[in-house]
Design a protein around this motif. Structure first.
Motif, PDB file in Angstrom:
ATOM      1  N   ASP A  82      -3.863   4.520  13.959  1.00 34.87           N
ATOM      2  CA  ASP A  82      -5.247   4.109  13.738  1.00 34.87           C
ATOM      3  C   ASP A  82      -5.430   3.942  12.230  1.00 34.87           C
ATOM      4  O   ASP A  82      -5.309   4.904  11.468  1.00 34.87           O
ATOM      5  CB  ASP A  82      -6.195   5.174  14.280  1.00 34.87           C
ATOM      6  N   ALA A  83      -5.685   2.723  11.797  1.00 34.01           N
ATOM      7  CA  ALA A  83      -5.806   2.437  10.363  1.00 34.01           C
ATOM      8  C   ALA A  83      -7.246   2.147   9.953  1.00 34.01           C
ATOM      9  O   ALA A  83      -7.486   1.496   8.936  1.00 34.01           O
ATOM     10  CB  ALA A  83      -4.907   1.266   9.988  1.00 34.01           C
ATOM     11  N   SER A  84      -8.193   2.646  10.721  1.00 34.20           N
ATOM     12  CA  SER A  84      -9.605   2.354  10.460  1.00 34.20           C
ATOM     13  C   SER A  84     -10.025   2.712   9.046  1.00 34.20           C
ATOM     14  O   SER A  84     -10.826   2.004   8.421  1.00 34.20           O
ATOM     15  CB  SER A  84     -10.484   3.115  11.463  1.00 34.20           C
ATOM     16  N   ASN A  85      -9.476   3.812   8.516  1.00 38.71           N
ATOM     17  CA  ASN A  85      -9.880   4.288   7.194  1.00 38.71           C
ATOM     18  C   ASN A  85      -8.733   4.241   6.189  1.00 38.71           C
ATOM     19  O   ASN A  85      -8.731   5.004   5.213  1.00 38.71           O
ATOM     20  CB  ASN A  85     -10.417   5.721   7.310  1.00 38.71           C
ATOM     21  N   LEU A  86      -7.787   3.338   6.436  1.00 39.98           N
ATOM     22  CA  LEU A  86      -6.615   3.259   5.561  1.00 39.98           C
ATOM     23  C   LEU A  86      -6.487   1.862   4.959  1.00 39.98           C
ATOM     24  O   LEU A  86      -6.917   0.881   5.567  1.00 39.98           O
ATOM     25  CB  LEU A  86      -5.346   3.577   6.354  1.00 39.98           C
ATOM     26  N   THR A 109       0.851  -1.185   0.000  1.00 46.03           N
ATOM     27  CA  THR A 109       0.000   0.000   0.000  1.00 46.03           C
ATOM     28  C   THR A 109       0.889   1.238   0.000  1.00 46.03           C
ATOM     29  O   THR A 109       2.106   1.156   0.223  1.00 46.03           O
ATOM     30  CB  THR A 109      -0.909   0.020   1.239  1.00 46.03           C
ATOM     31  N   GLU A 145      -1.053  11.569   5.954  1.00 47.91           N
ATOM     32  CA  GLU A 145      -2.369  10.941   6.044  1.00 47.91           C
ATOM     33  C   GLU A 145      -2.552  10.148   7.338  1.00 47.91           C
ATOM     34  O   GLU A 145      -3.644   9.630   7.581  1.00 47.91           O
ATOM     35  CB  GLU A 145      -2.576  10.002   4.848  1.00 47.91           C
TER      36      GLU A 145
END
Length: 355
Positions: free
Chosen positions: A236-240, A205, A211
């Motif tokens: 925090d990778a909730s949206n990654l 990725t 970001e």
């Protein structure tokens, strides 16, 4: 003197205040030097210092030539882009964006104390976008302990480093005296395998630093750094986008090799993910990947900034691996070898903890 004396008065100085200055160095590109191991060992040689983080900055030992501009010994070299500072006991030549602090009038211990102070102040300020220069180092104020005359207490600094070194030597001697049998590698049955026979390779990725929020979660944020297994923070990778763990990760710009046990987020360093092909999935254990990491690392001499690794280069490469009598990779041997190494390291760590 187990720790710094907090009751001692410290005063702010800049290097020129101490009659010490930082300078730029003449650049010798890698193509302009000859590795000492490649010709007559009787030739005079010299250290070639680069911006690297390891081996005291020494890239390799090279043949000394009459036209070299040599940096004096007993000075501190530092990389403009990496912010790594190293004390150099011998004269040396340098690659690109390397500078030095002339500490030749100080003792080694005094220079090492100064090095730690300078590094702590400046290390985090140096990046590939913000290059550390001689001017920046010269104009940055540092705190140093002073004597009754309000001058730098070099005697105290030298004695402090000397005590640290003595304590470290005592601990190393204890560890080195631990009787652990060395692990021998069976070199009888090894064969070459095409990369594409055993592995897949894909881009990781690509998440920019801006970001992510450092320290915001538990997901490893991985770069191409060779330090700390590539981990610079947990986020925090909730949206990654997230990459699946249990794989090898190769830094596309640095050819750093790491084993990633858990899922992770990768930065934008053109990193590559290597996995065993599906038909070898049963052998895709941590131990096997750690063994393979050492094999890949052995090819690091081939890749550099001018010859960066990429998917096509890996796919066309071969690897030398231990084999069974049937001529297939000996996965069991790889697993057992790493198990033995882990046990030896554990014994040393436990012994160190008892000191």
């Amino acid at each position: 003197m187990n720790q710094l004396n907090n009751d001692r008065y410290w005063k702010e100085f800049k290097l020129p205040d101490l009659e010490i200055n930082s300078y730029g160095t003449p650049t010798l590109h890698l193509r302009q030097v000859e590795a000492a191991s490649e010709i007559d060992p009787g030739c005079e040689t010299i250290n070639y210092i680069t911006r690297g983080k390891f081996n005291n900055g020494v890239k390799l030992r090279v043949i000394k030539k009459p036209n070299f501009n040599i940096i004096p010994k007993n000075t501190i070299s530092f990389g403009g882009e990496t912010g790594e500072f190293f004390y150099q006991r011998e004269p040396y030549v340098t690659g690109r964006d390397v500078y030095y602090i002339d500490t030749s009038k100080l003792t080694e211990n005094e220079a090492l104390f100064l090095l730690t102070i300078v590094r702590k102040k400046l290390h985090t300020q140096s990046t590939f976008n913000t290059i550390m220069t001689a001017s920046i180092v010269n104009n940055t104020p540092f705190q140093l302990p002073v004597n009754e005359q309000n001058k730098p207490d070099w005697q105290y600094m030298g004695l402090y480093i000397n005590e640290l070194r003595q304590r470290a030597l005592e601990k190393l001697n204890i560890i080195n005296n631990i009787n652990i049998q060395p692990t021998s590698i069976n070199s009888q049955n090894w064969e070459n395998f095409k990369f594409t026979e055993l592995f897949t390779v894909n881009n990781s990725t690509n998440v920019l630093r801006r970001e992510v929020d450092f320290g915001s979660g538990s997901m490893p944020y991985i770069t191409s750094s060779s330090m700390n297994n590539g981990v610079v923070s947990y986020i925090d990778a909730s949206n990654l986008p997230v990459d699946e763990g249990n794989c090898l990760l190769i830094g596309g710009k640095t050819y750093s090799i790491s084993y990633q046990r858990q899922n992770f987020v990768s930065n934008d360093s053109h990193n590559l993910i290597i996995r065993l092909k599906p038909e070898y999935k049963q052998y895709a254990t941590e131990n096997v990947y750690l063994f393979l990491a050492s094999i890949f690392r052995a090819y690091s001499y081939y890749y550099n900034w001018a010859n960066a690794v990429n998917k096509n280069k890996l796919k066309s490469s071969t690897l030398h691996l231990p084999t069974t009598q049937k001529g297939v990779p000996d996965w069991q041997y790889m697993n057992q070898f790493i198990d033995q190494k882990k046990s030896q390291v554990k014994d040393k760590i436990e012994a160190f903890g008892k000191i």
